[in-house]
Design an enzyme around this catalytic site. Structure first.
Site, short mmCIF file in Angstrom:
data_model
loop_
_atom_site.label_atom_id
_atom_site.label_comp_id
_atom_site.label_asym_id
_atom_site.label_seq_id
_atom_site.Cartn_x
_atom_site.Cartn_y
_atom_site.Cartn_z
N VAL A 1 -42.20 16.43 43.46
CA VAL A 1 -43.29 15.57 43.02
C VAL A 1 -42.73 14.26 42.47
O VAL A 1 -43.24 13.16 42.77
CB VAL A 1 -44.16 16.28 41.96
CG1 VAL A 1 -45.18 15.32 41.36
CG2 VAL A 1 -44.88 17.47 42.60
N CYS A 2 -41.68 14.35 41.67
CA CYS A 2 -41.09 13.15 41.08
C CYS A 2 -40.49 12.23 42.15
O CYS A 2 -40.50 11.00 41.99
CB CYS A 2 -40.03 13.53 40.06
SG CYS A 2 -40.67 14.41 38.62
N THR A 3 -40.00 12.81 43.21
CA THR A 3 -39.47 11.98 44.30
C THR A 3 -40.55 11.06 44.85
O THR A 3 -40.31 9.86 45.08
CB THR A 3 -38.92 12.89 45.42
OG1 THR A 3 -37.82 13.66 44.91
CG2 THR A 3 -38.44 12.08 46.62
N LEU B 1 -41.37 8.26 42.06
CA LEU B 1 -40.39 7.19 41.94
C LEU B 1 -40.50 6.22 43.11
O LEU B 1 -40.36 5.00 42.95
CB LEU B 1 -38.98 7.78 41.86
CG LEU B 1 -38.65 8.49 40.53
CD1 LEU B 1 -37.44 9.38 40.69
CD2 LEU B 1 -38.40 7.47 39.43
#
Length: 222
Positions: free
Chosen positions: A44-46, A49
């Site tokens: 999810v963070c990928t 960002l």
């Protein structure tokens, strides 16, 4: 320590992908967004960002600096950045803090005081509370706190919307209604008397209730 709106954003020194910085000095006289991540190489963070990199110009236009945080070391940040570029079409174009000693995470109340050890030995689930967004105003106080679960991608368009509202209400005695977007009507602040409001808005206002005084955005009136 739990931080909330109106608290001073803790200052710190940290290594980042763009060199070592002191946070308050890095912010300068503008606004800032600090957003945290449980670990590098999380799915999810990928996506988050990458999306932040795509809309960075929108933050620039509002004089807002953005900075990410993860407990991973700088070499992991570099490898993750390449993954983000490959999968999202753009690499992070803003600094990422390497909070390997958990100092920043603890200062912002995102990890408990007893968190210790090698950060790469911790699982994302152990760092699940590192899913915060802090909007910090030019006076270095916290203007907004958002916390998301690991499985839900953050809506950074909403962060931009709130920043528009924060910047408007910081310079005009107004509030914004539900679902407000830039250019929509606003609400005259309750701290403004009718007499003062008549001086600011000589054309008057709509008032479905005495406490609900609606006027066009001051930006449109300027």
């Amino acid at each position: 320590m739990t931080l909330t709106i109106g608290d001073t954003a803790p200052d710190f020194e940290a290594d980042t992908t763009e060199g070592r910085l002191r946070f308050h000095d890095w912010i300068g006289d503008g606004w800032a967004v600090l957003f945290s991540h449980p670990r590098d190489f999380t799915p999810v963070c990928t996506t988050e960002l990458g999306y932040m990199a795509k809309i960075k110009t929108e933050f620039d236009r509002r004089d807002v600096k953005i900075i990410g945080l993860s407990v991973d070391p700088l070499d992991n940040h570099a490898s993750w950045s390449q993954d983000i570029a490959d999968t999202q079409g753009v690499a992070p174009n803003y600094p990422m803090i390497a909070d390997t000693d958990f100092a920043v995470s603890k200062a912002y109340g995102m990890l408990p005081a007893d968190a210790a050890g090698d950060p790469t030995d911790r699982t994302p689930a152990q760092n699940a509370t590192l899913r915060n967004v802090f909007v910090i105003s030019p006076d270095k106080t916290i203007a907004l706190v958002l916390i998301y679960p690991m499985t839900i991608g953050r809506n950074f368009d909403e962060v931009l919307r709130v920043i528009d509202a924060l910047q408007l209400t910081a310079t005009h005695k107004v509030a914004t209604p539900a679902q407000w977007r830039q250019g929509d009507d606003v609400i005259i602040s309750n701290s403004v008397s009718d007499e003062e409001a008549r001086q600011i808005y000589p054309n008057g206002w709509q008032a479905p209730r005495a406490y609900l005084r609606i006027v066009p955005s001051p930006i449109q009136l300027a």
